[in-house]
Write an enzyme that holds these catalytic residues in place. Structure first.
Site, PDB file in Angstrom:
ATOM      1  N   CYS A 132       0.858  -1.184   0.000  1.00  0.00           N
ATOM      2  CA  CYS A 132       0.000   0.000   0.000  1.00  0.00           C
ATOM      3  C   CYS A 132       0.892   1.231   0.000  1.00  0.00           C
ATOM      4  O   CYS A 132       1.945   1.237   0.633  1.00  0.00           O
ATOM      5  CB  CYS A 132      -0.903   0.008   1.241  1.00  0.00           C
ATOM      6  N   CYS A 136       0.235   5.016   6.204  1.00  0.00           N
ATOM      7  CA  CYS A 136      -0.297   5.321   7.535  1.00  0.00           C
ATOM      8  C   CYS A 136       0.616   4.661   8.584  1.00  0.00           C
ATOM      9  O   CYS A 136       0.871   3.460   8.512  1.00  0.00           O
ATOM     10  CB  CYS A 136      -1.733   4.807   7.667  1.00  0.00           C
ATOM     11  N   CYS A 366      -7.549  -6.240  11.585  1.00  0.00           N
ATOM     12  CA  CYS A 366      -7.418  -4.958  10.883  1.00  0.00           C
ATOM     13  C   CYS A 366      -6.010  -4.399  11.007  1.00  0.00           C
ATOM     14  O   CYS A 366      -5.478  -4.254  12.100  1.00  0.00           O
ATOM     15  CB  CYS A 366      -8.366  -3.932  11.472  1.00  0.00           C
TER      16      CYS A 366
HETATM   17  N1  SAH Z   1      -6.676   1.358   2.715  1.00  0.00           N
HETATM   18  C1  SAH Z   1      -8.023   1.160   3.149  1.00  0.00           C
HETATM   19  C2  SAH Z   1      -8.410  -0.263   3.461  1.00  0.00           C
HETATM   20  C3  SAH Z   1      -7.445  -1.135   4.238  1.00  0.00           C
HETATM   21  S1  SAH Z   1      -7.315  -1.077   5.978  1.00  0.00           S
HETATM   22  C4  SAH Z   1      -8.310   2.043   4.330  1.00  0.00           C
HETATM   23  O1  SAH Z   1      -7.368   2.537   4.937  1.00  0.00           O
HETATM   24  O2  SAH Z   1      -9.463   2.270   4.636  1.00  0.00           O
HETATM   25  C5  SAH Z   1      -8.839  -1.433   6.737  1.00  0.00           C
HETATM   26  C6  SAH Z   1      -8.982  -0.681   8.058  1.00  0.00           C
HETATM   27  O3  SAH Z   1      -8.040  -1.110   9.062  1.00  0.00           O
HETATM   28  C7  SAH Z   1      -8.737   0.816   7.873  1.00  0.00           C
HETATM   29  O4  SAH Z   1      -9.715   1.543   8.552  1.00  0.00           O
HETATM   30  C8  SAH Z   1      -7.397   0.986   8.541  1.00  0.00           C
HETATM   31  O5  SAH Z   1      -7.191   2.316   8.943  1.00  0.00           O
HETATM   32  C9  SAH Z   1      -7.508   0.030   9.698  1.00  0.00           C
HETATM   33  N2  SAH Z   1      -6.216  -0.243  10.324  1.00  0.00           N
HETATM   34  C10 SAH Z   1      -5.012  -0.173   9.764  1.00  0.00           C
HETATM   35  N3  SAH Z   1      -4.050  -0.479  10.658  1.00  0.00           N
HETATM   36  C11 SAH Z   1      -4.682  -0.758  11.811  1.00  0.00           C
HETATM   37  C12 SAH Z   1      -4.222  -1.161  13.092  1.00  0.00           C
HETATM   38  N4  SAH Z   1      -2.935  -1.345  13.345  1.00  0.00           N
HETATM   39  N5  SAH Z   1      -5.158  -1.355  14.055  1.00  0.00           N
HETATM   40  C13 SAH Z   1      -6.472  -1.189  13.787  1.00  0.00           C
HETATM   41  N6  SAH Z   1      -6.960  -0.830  12.599  1.00  0.00           N
HETATM   42  C14 SAH Z   1      -6.072  -0.596  11.612  1.00  0.00           C
END
Ligand code: SAH
Length: 380
Positions: A132, A136, A366
């Site tokens: 990706c 983030c 997630c």
């Molecule tokens: N790129 C897209 C979809 C993939 S992630 C997006 O960001 O929406 C799916 C979800 O998991 C997103 O809301 C993301 O922010 C969340 N996520 C990512 N890392 C995480 C973590 N370490 N703990 C909890 N949620 C997380």
């Protein structure tokens, strides 16, 4: 180019040649499939037989297409049903009701999907990109960067593979069907727009042209790429839109979701609200609760205010306890802080439900999906 021979050694430094994933039935709309079949010198209706085999019966072996003459089977299968995903490993938990699968793609890139069985639904969480590019800092996938976009068929094939696992009884609870798909695996779906929309169409086209799933049971999750959200709004689909917000203020969101420096909180919330207005589909706001970072009472209040400013009944919030990634300085909020955050939102009249953390033990929850190391090897 003729006459421009490369000197020895030069190729070593050349960028890797980008080869597209093999073309597959699931990349194509039904009319396009008929064209390809005609070009192969076969009757166009054979395209429908291939689709019935793949989408309808979840067939893998071309020899099971007994309605197609034997001589044509191999040729049609080679042209339209190439294998796309090779399982590298399965990891099961929750008494066999959750399964994460690491898949190798044709070029060695690896992605992951997670199948989650609940009493009344089965959800497949699929990847839309290998890696990706959104970066983030709290997300495991974001740390490795983007390898490449997946094709529509590579996305769809994860769901078909999950459906086969259920059909074969490999998932505890007896045979079942995949009822829901969430684009919440690896990748940013709105950064791979065309393939993702193609995949959504294949998943939701009536059988046997597609898998016949309900559009309402498909959720596309995004960091908030506003132009793509607007395109999705105009697409005429009734899929669920999820927006990964994680902070109601630009100062913090700039850090947690770096693309916020391009499209601000107000703009992404406006785009999400427009999605609701046009489609009538309630939008989901995702909010990973990170201890002492974004879990403050005032941020819950600010979120409630910002959502209500745009209307009532258009949105619900999904707080997700942070799944800490290896080496991260961040951790999940205290349960009491989480409770207060939820209560504050509800006090503003915002429907709020904490997301479950299925698959946590197998790094399938997630934000934990990270199959790829730079060497292309599977991490333990
Ligand atoms: N790129 C897209 C979809 C993939 S992630 C997006 O960001 O929406 C799916 C979800 O998991 C997103 O809301 C993301 O922010 C969340 N996520 C990512 N890392 C995480 C973590 N370490 N703990 C909890 N949620 C997380």
């Amino acid at each position: 180019m003729p006459g421009s021979a490369t000197r020895p050694g030069e190729l070593v430094f050349a960028a890797p040649r980008r080869v597209k994933p093999p073309r597959h039935l699931a990349d194509l709309a039904p009319a396009e499939r008929r064209d390809v079949v005609s070009e192969l010198g076969e009757k166009p209706f054979r395209a429908g037989q291939l689709a019935a085999h793949y989408f309808g019966r979840l067939g893998e072996d071309p020899d099971q297409m007994t309605d197609v003459p034997k001589a044509a089977r191999a040729r049609l299968a080679e042209a339209l049903l190439p294998p796309l995903l090779t399982p590298v490993r399965h990891l099961d938990c929750d008494g066999g009701r959750t399964r994460k699968t690491v898949w190798r793609l044709f070029d060695g890139a690896t992605v992951e999907s997670v199948l989650m069985r609940y009493p009344r639904r089965v959800t497949m969480c699929v990847s839309s990109q290998a890696g990706c590019g959104m970066n983030c800092p709290f997300c495991a996938t974001g740390q490795a960067g983007l390898t490449r976009n997946m094709s529509a068929a590579e996305i769809v094939d994860q769901v078909v593979a999950g459906a086969r696992m259920l059909q074969r009884g490999e998932i505890a609870g007896g045979p079942a069907r995949v009822s829901n798909v969430v684009f919440m695996g690896m990748g940013e779906p709105m950064a791979n727009y065309k393939a993702v929309i193609g995949a959504v169409r294949r998943l939701t086209d009536a059988a046997p042209d597609g898998l016949g799933m309900s559009q309402r049971n498909v959720t596309v999750s995004t960091v908030g790429l506003v132009p793509a959200m607007e395109k999705l709004t105009a697409e005429g689909l009734s899929v669920t839109l999820a927006l990964s917000l994680h902070a109601p203020d630009d100062e913090l969101r700039d850090e947690l979701v770096p693309v916020n420096t391009r499209w601000k909180v107000a703009e992404v919330l406006d785009a999400a609200h427009r999605y609701f207005e046009v489609t009538g589909r309630r939008v989901s706001i995702e909010y990973a609760l990170i201890r002492d970072i974004n879990d403050h009472r005032w941020r819950a209040d600010l979120l409630g205010t910002e959502l209500n400013r745009r209307g009532r009944g258009w949105v619900h919030v999904n707080p997700i306890p942070l799944n800490p990634t290896p080496g991260s300085k961040w951790t999940a909020s205290d349960p009491e802080v989480e409770r207060t955050f939820v209560e504050r939102l509800r006090a503003h009249g915002i429907p709020t439900t904490v997301r479950d953390t299925r698959g946590r033990e197998i790094d399938g929850a997630c934000g934990q999906l990270a199959a790829v190391t730079p060497a292309g090897e599977v991490t333990p």
